[in-house]
Design an enzyme around this catalytic site. Structure first.
Site, PDB file in Angstrom:
ATOM      1  N   GLY A 109       0.783  -1.228   0.000  1.00 37.64           N
ATOM      2  CA  GLY A 109       0.000   0.000   0.000  1.00 37.64           C
ATOM      3  C   GLY A 109       0.815   1.278   0.000  1.00 37.64           C
ATOM      4  O   GLY A 109       0.267   2.362   0.226  1.00 37.64           O
ATOM      5  N   CYS A 127     -17.737   3.059 -26.311  1.00 36.81           N
ATOM      6  CA  CYS A 127     -18.974   3.829 -26.379  1.00 36.81           C
ATOM      7  C   CYS A 127     -19.516   4.053 -24.970  1.00 36.81           C
ATOM      8  O   CYS A 127     -20.609   3.594 -24.629  1.00 36.81           O
ATOM      9  CB  CYS A 127     -19.994   3.080 -27.214  1.00 36.81           C
ATOM     10  SG  CYS A 127     -19.363   2.696 -28.846  1.00 36.81           S
ATOM     11  N   TYR A 134      -1.551  -2.500 -11.989  1.00 33.11           N
ATOM     12  CA  TYR A 134      -3.014  -2.358 -11.999  1.00 33.11           C
ATOM     13  C   TYR A 134      -3.465  -1.645 -13.265  1.00 33.11           C
ATOM     14  O   TYR A 134      -4.249  -0.696 -13.204  1.00 33.11           O
ATOM     15  CB  TYR A 134      -3.508  -1.603 -10.761  1.00 33.11           C
ATOM     16  CG  TYR A 134      -3.096  -2.248  -9.448  1.00 33.11           C
ATOM     17  CD1 TYR A 134      -3.741  -3.391  -8.980  1.00 33.11           C
ATOM     18  CD2 TYR A 134      -2.057  -1.722  -8.690  1.00 33.11           C
ATOM     19  CE1 TYR A 134      -3.360  -3.979  -7.780  1.00 33.11           C
ATOM     20  CE2 TYR A 134      -1.678  -2.313  -7.491  1.00 33.11           C
ATOM     21  CZ  TYR A 134      -2.332  -3.433  -7.042  1.00 33.11           C
ATOM     22  OH  TYR A 134      -1.954  -4.012  -5.853  1.00 33.11           O
ATOM     23  N   GLY A 167       3.079  -3.662  -4.002  1.00 30.87           N
ATOM     24  CA  GLY A 167       2.864  -4.031  -5.400  1.00 30.87           C
ATOM     25  C   GLY A 167       2.991  -2.810  -6.295  1.00 30.87           C
ATOM     26  O   GLY A 167       3.945  -2.648  -7.051  1.00 30.87           O
TER      27      GLY A 167
HETATM   28  C1  LIG Z   1      -3.080  -5.703  -2.973  1.00 30.58           C
HETATM   29  C2  LIG Z   1      -2.336  -6.186  -1.815  1.00 30.58           C
HETATM   30  C3  LIG Z   1      -1.008  -5.796  -1.613  1.00 30.58           C
HETATM   31  C4  LIG Z   1      -0.299  -4.795  -2.489  1.00 30.58           C
HETATM   32  O1  LIG Z   1      -0.875  -3.548  -2.379  1.00 30.58           O
HETATM   33  P1  LIG Z   1      -0.228  -2.296  -3.180  1.00 30.58           P
HETATM   34  O2  LIG Z   1      -1.162  -1.185  -2.911  1.00 30.58           O
HETATM   35  O3  LIG Z   1      -0.170  -2.700  -4.605  1.00 30.58           O
HETATM   36  O4  LIG Z   1       1.132  -2.072  -2.621  1.00 30.58           O
HETATM   37  C5  LIG Z   1      -0.342  -6.348  -0.539  1.00 30.58           C
HETATM   38  N1  LIG Z   1      -0.943  -7.229   0.291  1.00 30.58           N
HETATM   39  C6  LIG Z   1      -2.213  -7.612   0.124  1.00 30.58           C
HETATM   40  C7  LIG Z   1      -2.812  -8.570   1.070  1.00 30.58           C
HETATM   41  C8  LIG Z   1      -2.957  -7.108  -0.924  1.00 30.58           C
HETATM   42  O5  LIG Z   1      -4.231  -7.477  -1.071  1.00 30.58           O
END
Ligand SMILES: *Cc1c(COP(=O)(O)O)cnc(C)c1O
Length: 381
Positions: free
Chosen positions: A225, A330, A359, A261
Site C-alpha cells: 500500500g 462507447c 493495476y 505491489g
Molecule cells: C493488494 C495487496 C497488496 C499490495 O498492495 P499495493 O497497494 O499494490 O502495494 C499487498 N498485500 C495484500 C494482502 C494485498 O491485497
C-alpha cells in the site's frame, strides 16, 4: 512528465498501436534502489521484501524483480501456479479471502512459504487436510487510516475475537505452525503514515503472539500500500526514511515483512497509442485515441488523470489548449485524462501514458467492445 531516452527511442520505432512497453532496465534499477534502502545498514536487519504479484504478474517483470525481492505474495490459485512456474524457487506467501479447498491443497502441494489465513472457517478447512502448514493469521485491526486511498476493512482478515478462536484451534493441531500476523490495512499511504501503521500493527501483534500463542520470535507482515502519486510522478515513496523508521520501531526478535505491489511496478510500464481523431463538441476538445480504458482502466478506477507524454512527428510545441483524452469505447467513462493542457494534437500523433506498469492491463475489461488487443513489448537493454 518525462520519458527515459531508451524508452523514447524504442517508442519512436513502434509501428502498431496501442502497445504496452515495459522498461525492464528501469524496473531493475528501481527494485535495486528499494532493495538497498530496505537492507541498508541504517535500516538494521531490514524487513523482508515481497512483491505483491496482483499489481502485475507478467513473467518478464517477475524475472526482472526476482534478484531484488525475498519473495512473492500471491492472492489466488491462479497466481500461485503462474508464479511457481515462472520462478520455481521463489518464496511465496499466499493470501486473499475466499480460498477454496483446492487452493489450500495447491498451496501445500506447491510449497508456499507462508499461508495467510483469513477466517476461522478457512483455518478449519486447512486443519482438516492434516498436512503441515506454516501460517500467518490475517488481522483486521481498528487503526485509523485517514489519508489512505483505500482502507482494507470489511471482509479482509479477522478481528480480535476471531483471532483468539484461531489461536485455540491451532494450539490443538500440532501440524499447523503459527508463525505470526499478517495485516494489510490500507493503501496509498506516505512513509510517515505507513510507519504509524506498522507501529500500530506491531504494538498489537507482538504482545498478542507472545501472551496468547507463546511465540517469542514472531513474524509480522505489515502489508503493502505504499503511495504512488499519479499527479506528481517524480515524487516517489520515501523508502529510505521508511526503512530507517521500521528499524527503529521493530524489536530485534521480530521478523518484519512488507509486500508492496503498485509502488514497485507502476513506474515502468507505458501504454502507447496514436490519435485517431480530434474534435470540438460544444466548446470541449476531445482527442480520440486508439484503444481505451479497456486496456488501461487505471485512471477510471483511481479517478485521476493518467500522466502522459505527447510525441508529435513535428517539433513538440508547448501545451496551447485544453482537451480531454478518450478511447474508442462507447461510454462516457472511457477517459484517460480530462480537460488537461495539450499541444495541438493531430491524427497520427502518438501519446505515451506513463505509470501503466501496475493495476493497468491486468485489471482491465479487455473484451468489452471487441477491439483488438494491444501489443506487448518488454524492453530489455
Ligand atoms: C493488494 C495487496 C497488496 C499490495 O498492495 P499495493 O497497494 O499494490 O502495494 C499487498 N498485500 C495484500 C494482502 C494485498 O491485497
Amino acid at each position: 512528465m518525462k520519458i527515459p531516452p531508451h524508452v523514447l527511442s524504442y517508442v519512436r520505432r513502434l509501428e502498431r498501436f496501442p502497445a504496452y512497453v515495459y522498461d525492464l532496465p528501469g524496473l531493475r534499477s528501481h527494485a535495486e534502489a528499494l532493495h538497498s534502502a530496505l537492507k541498508s545498514p541504517s535500516a538494521g536487519r531490514g524487513p523482508e521484501f515481497y512483491y505483491a504479484a496482483k499489481a502485475n504478474p507478467d513473467a518478464p517483470l517477475l524475472r526482472a524483480l526476482d534478484p531484488f525481492v525475498d519473495g512473492i505474495e500471491v492472492s489466488s490459485g491462479g497466481e500461485l501456479v503462474h508464479v511457481r512456474q515462472v520462478l520455481p524457487h521463489a518464496r511465496l506467501a499466499f493470501g486473499g479471502p475466499g480460498k477454496t479447498d483446492e487452493e489450500l491443497r495447491l498451496a501445500l502441494d506447491l510449497d508456499v512459504h507462508r499461508l495467510h489465513v483469513e477466517s476461522p472457517h478457512e483455518l478449519h478447512r486447512l486443519a482438516s487436510l492434516k498436512r503441515p502448514a506454516e501460517i500467518l493469521l490475517r488481522a483486521n485491526l481498528p487503526v485509523a487510516t485517514s489519508g489512505a486511498a483505500l482502507s482494507m476493512s470489511g471482509p479482509f482478515g479477522m478481528d480480535e475475537d476471531a483471532l483468539d478462536t484461531c489461536a485455540k484451534l491451532i494450539a490443538d493441531r500440532p501440524w499447523l505452525h503459527l508463525r505470526g500476523i499478517h495485516a494489510h490495512l490500507a493503501s496509498g499511504l506516505d512513509a510517515p503514515a505507513m510507519l504509524d501503521l506498522a507501529s500500530h500493527i506491531q504494538g498489537w501483534a507482538v504482545p498478542w503472539l507472545r501472551d496468547v500463542c507463546g511465540i517469542t520470535h514472531p513474524e509480522v507482515n505489515v502489508g503493502g500500500g505504499m503511495a504512488v502519486d499519479y499527479t506528481t510522478p517524480g515524487q516517489l515513496f520515501d523508502w529510505d526514511s521508511y526503512a530507517e523508521g521500521l528499524a527503529s520501531l521493530t524489536a530485534p526478535n521480530v521478523r518484519l515483512r512488507i509486500e508492496p505491489g503498485r509502488a514497485v511496478t507502476a513506474y515502468h510500464g507505458w501504454y502507447v497509442t496514436d490519435v485517431l481523431d480530434v474534435k470540438t463538441t460544444r466548446g470541449e476538445t476531445y482527442v480520440v485515441l486508439r484503444g481505451g480504458t479497456h486496456h488501461m482502466r487505471t485512471p477510471v478506477t483511481k479517478g485521476h488523470n493518467q500522466p502522459f507524454v505527447p510525441l508529435l512527428s513535428r517539433a513538440t510545441p508547448e501545451p496551447t489548449q485544453r482537451a480531454t483524452l478518450v478511447g474508442q469505447l462507447c461510454t462516457p467513462k472511457d477517459v484517460f485524462a480530462r480537460d488537461v493542457p495539450v499541444p495541438p494534437l493531430q491524427p497520427g500523433d502518438v501519446v505515451a501514458f506513463a505509470m501503466a506498469g501496475a493495476y493497468a492491463w491486468n485489471i482491465s475489461h479487455h473484451d468489452f467492445l471487441m477491439h483488438p488487443k494491444p501489443e506487448f513489448h518488454y524492453l530489455d537493454q
